[in-house]
Design a protein around this motif. Structure first.
Motif, PDB file in Angstrom:
ATOM      1  N   GLN A 203       0.825  -1.209   0.000  1.00  0.00           N
ATOM      2  CA  GLN A 203       0.000   0.000   0.000  1.00  0.00           C
ATOM      3  C   GLN A 203       0.865   1.267   0.000  1.00  0.00           C
ATOM      4  O   GLN A 203       0.553   2.244  -0.687  1.00  0.00           O
ATOM      5  N   ILE A 204       1.940   1.235   0.798  1.00  0.00           N
ATOM      6  CA  ILE A 204       2.846   2.390   0.833  1.00  0.00           C
ATOM      7  C   ILE A 204       3.511   2.597  -0.523  1.00  0.00           C
ATOM      8  O   ILE A 204       3.641   3.730  -1.007  1.00  0.00           O
ATOM      9  N   LYS A 205       3.928   1.502  -1.154  1.00  0.00           N
ATOM     10  CA  LYS A 205       4.555   1.601  -2.470  1.00  0.00           C
ATOM     11  C   LYS A 205       3.588   2.183  -3.502  1.00  0.00           C
ATOM     12  O   LYS A 205       3.968   3.018  -4.326  1.00  0.00           O
ATOM     13  N   ARG A 206       2.335   1.731  -3.459  1.00  0.00           N
ATOM     14  CA  ARG A 206       1.338   2.241  -4.406  1.00  0.00           C
ATOM     15  C   ARG A 206       1.066   3.723  -4.177  1.00  0.00           C
ATOM     16  O   ARG A 206       0.916   4.489  -5.131  1.00  0.00           O
ATOM     17  N   THR A 211       1.932   9.475  -6.065  1.00  0.00           N
ATOM     18  CA  THR A 211       2.130  10.833  -5.550  1.00  0.00           C
ATOM     19  C   THR A 211       3.483  11.417  -5.892  1.00  0.00           C
ATOM     20  O   THR A 211       3.669  12.645  -5.799  1.00  0.00           O
ATOM     21  N   LEU A 212       4.444  10.582  -6.294  1.00  0.00           N
ATOM     22  CA  LEU A 212       5.789  11.070  -6.609  1.00  0.00           C
ATOM     23  C   LEU A 212       6.134  10.787  -8.069  1.00  0.00           C
ATOM     24  O   LEU A 212       5.694   9.762  -8.619  1.00  0.00           O
ATOM     25  N   SER A 218      11.649   6.229  -7.319  1.00  0.00           N
ATOM     26  CA  SER A 218      12.699   5.218  -7.368  1.00  0.00           C
ATOM     27  C   SER A 218      13.813   5.530  -6.372  1.00  0.00           C
ATOM     28  O   SER A 218      14.311   4.638  -5.682  1.00  0.00           O
ATOM     29  N   ARG A 219      14.166   6.826  -6.290  1.00  0.00           N
ATOM     30  CA  ARG A 219      15.242   7.224  -5.364  1.00  0.00           C
ATOM     31  C   ARG A 219      14.834   7.047  -3.914  1.00  0.00           C
ATOM     32  O   ARG A 219      15.598   6.537  -3.096  1.00  0.00           O
ATOM     33  N   VAL A 220      13.599   7.474  -3.598  1.00  0.00           N
ATOM     34  CA  VAL A 220      13.107   7.339  -2.221  1.00  0.00           C
ATOM     35  C   VAL A 220      13.029   5.870  -1.822  1.00  0.00           C
ATOM     36  O   VAL A 220      13.416   5.486  -0.712  1.00  0.00           O
ATOM     37  N   MET A 221      12.548   5.028  -2.713  1.00  0.00           N
ATOM     38  CA  MET A 221      12.453   3.593  -2.418  1.00  0.00           C
ATOM     39  C   MET A 221      13.831   2.989  -2.173  1.00  0.00           C
ATOM     40  O   MET A 221      13.998   2.131  -1.298  1.00  0.00           O
TER      41      MET A 221
END
Length: 373
Positions: A203-206, A211-212, A218-221
Motif C-alpha cells: 500500500q505504501i509503495k502504491r 504521488t511522486l 525510485s530514489r526514495v524507495m
C-alpha cells in the motif's frame, strides 16, 4: 494577471504557512500544548512501530524455521509464528526479570541489616587510624565523629529511604492504568503491522507511486531499502553482541569466583543493548550487588569489566555490529560518540544504523560519479 494552478497552489500554501506562523507567534503556549497532546496521542503508535521493527527480525527467523519444518507450507504460518515470536521474547524478558529482581531485593535487605555493622567497622578503622597518627605525634580528638549518633542516623536514613520508596511506588500506581493502556495499544499496533506487513508495504509503495514522479519515487524507495537493511542488520548484530558480552562476563566471573555471576551477567548483557557504553550501567548495579557481600571482589569485578569493556568496545562491537551493518569500526565509534553527544540515549541507539545508511548512500554516490569521469 492570470494565475496558473501551480501559482494558485503556491500562493495558498504561503497564506496557510503565514497564518500558522502568526498563530504560533501569538499563541505559543497553545501551540506547545497542542504539540504535547499530539505527541502523547501518537507515542503508543510510535512505540508499537519500534516494537514491530524489532520483532520482525525474530519473526523472520521463526518463519524460516517454520518453512523448514513444514516444507514451505503457508497455512497458519503467520499467526503461529507471530505468537511464538512474542512468547519467546516475553519469556526471555521474564527470565531476565526473575533473575535480577530477587537479587536486587536481597541486596536491599542485606544493606539495611548490615549498615550498623559497617558503621562499627568504620569506627574500628577510625580508631586504628587515630592510633597510627598519635604514634606519629599527630593528635586528633576522638570525639570528632560520634559513631553512635552516626549509626542511628544512617540506619534511620536507610529505613526511611525504604519507606519513601514504598510511598513513591504507591503514589505511582495512579498512572498505572494509563501505562497499561499505552502498552496494550503499542503491542496491538505492532501485531497489526506484523500480521499484514506485506500488504502494508504494498500500500505504501502504491501511494508513493501515484504521488511522486517516477525518478523521485525510485530514489526514495532505494533510500528506504538501504535504511531498512541497515537498521535490520543493526538490531541483529546488537542482540548478538549483547549475548556475547553476557556470556564472556559469566565465564570471567565464574573463573574469578565473583558472587552473583548469573544475575550480574544477565544484567550486563541486557544493558549492553545500549551501544558501546550500556555495559557500564550494568557494571554499576552489579558492583553494588557484590559490594555488600564481598567488597574486595567488587573492586576486582570493576577491573574485570573495564578490561572486558575495552575488548568489547575495540574488538567485538566493531567486528560484530560494524560488520553486520557494513560500517568500518572507526565509523561505529564515531556514530556512537556523535549520536550520544547530540541526542543522548536515542542518538546512541540510532547513531550506528543512521551512519551506516549515510555511509552506504555516500559510497554509491561516489561510485556513480567515478564511473562518469
Amino acid at each position: 494577471m492570470e494565475f496558473s494552478k501551480n501559482s494558485a497552489r503556491n500562493l495558498l500554501g504561503v497564506i496557510i504557512i503565514s497564518l500558522l506562523a502568526v498563530w504560533i507567534l501569538f499563541r505559543t503556549d497553545s501551540f506547545f500544548e497542542t504539540v504535547r497532546t499530539v505527541i502523547s496521542v501518537i507515542t503508543p503508535f510510535l512505540i508499537g512501530g519500534c516494537i514491530a521493527f524489532v520483532m520482525n527480525e525474530v519473526l523472520k527467523k521463526t518463519e524460516k524455521g517454520w518453512n523448514r519444518l513444514t516444507k514451505n507450507s503457508s497455512k497458519g504460518r503467520r499467526p503461529v509464528c507471530l505468537f511464538i515470536s512474542f512468547i519467546a521474547v516475553l519469556a526471555a524478558l521474564s527470565v531476565i526479570i526473575l533473575i535480577i529482581i530477587p537479587e536486587l531485593k536481597k541486596t536491599g535487605v542485606l544493606l539495611v541489616e548490615s549498615m550498623p555493622a559497617y558503621v562499627d567497622q568504620l569506627k574500628i578503622w577510625s580508631d586504628n587510624f587515630l592510633d597510627f597518627l598519635s604514634h606519629k605525634g599527630i593528635r586528633i580528638s576522638e570525639n570528632a565523629i560520634d559513631f553512635n549518633n552516626l549509626k542511628e542516623k544512617v540506619t534511620k536514613i536507610v529505613m526511611s529511604g525504604g519507606g519513601d520508596f514504598i510511598n513513591a511506588t504507591v503514589s505511582a500506581t495512579s498512572s498505572v492504568i494509563g501505562v497499561i493502556v499505552n502498552v496494550f495499544l503499542a503491542l496491538a499496533f505492532s501485531v497489526f503491522i506484523l500480521s499484514g506487513k506485506e500488504r502494508l508495504a504494498d500500500q505504501i509503495k502504491r501511494l508513493m507511486k501515484v504521488t511522486l514522479p517516477e525518478e523521485k519515487n525510485s530514489r526514495v524507495m532505494h533510500v528506504l531499502t538501504v535504511a531498512n537493511k541497515s537498521f535490520s542488520s543493526y538490531v541483529t548484530g546488537q542482540l548478538l553482541e549483547a549475548v556475547i558480552i553476557g556470556v564472556l562476563c559469566f565465564i570471567g566471573m565464574s573463573i574469578f569466583r565473583i558472587p552473583y555471576a548469573s544475575a550480574v551477567s544477565v544484567l550486563v548483557g541486557f544493558t549492553a543493548l545500549i551501544p558501546m557504553f550500556g555495559a557500564f550501567i550494568g557494571t554499576a548495579i552489579g558492583a553494588i550487588l557484590i559490594l555488600f557481600v564481598a567488597p574486595v571482589k567488587a573492586f576486582w569485578f570493576i577491573v574485570f569489566i573495564i578490561v572486558l569493556q575495552q575488548i568489547e568496545g575495540n574488538l567485538i562491537y566493531p567486528k560484530v555490529v560494524g560488520k553486520s551493518v557494513g560500517l568500518p569500526g572507526i565509523w561505529v565509534l564515531a556514530a556512537v560518540t556523535i549520536g550520544g553527544s547530540t541526542f543522548g540515549i536515542i542518538g546512541i541507539l540510532i547513531g550506528v544504523p543512521l551512519f551506516s545508511t549515510i555511509y552506504e548512500l555516500t559510497r554509491e554516490f561516489v561510485l556513480v560519479k567515478e564511473e562518469r569521469l
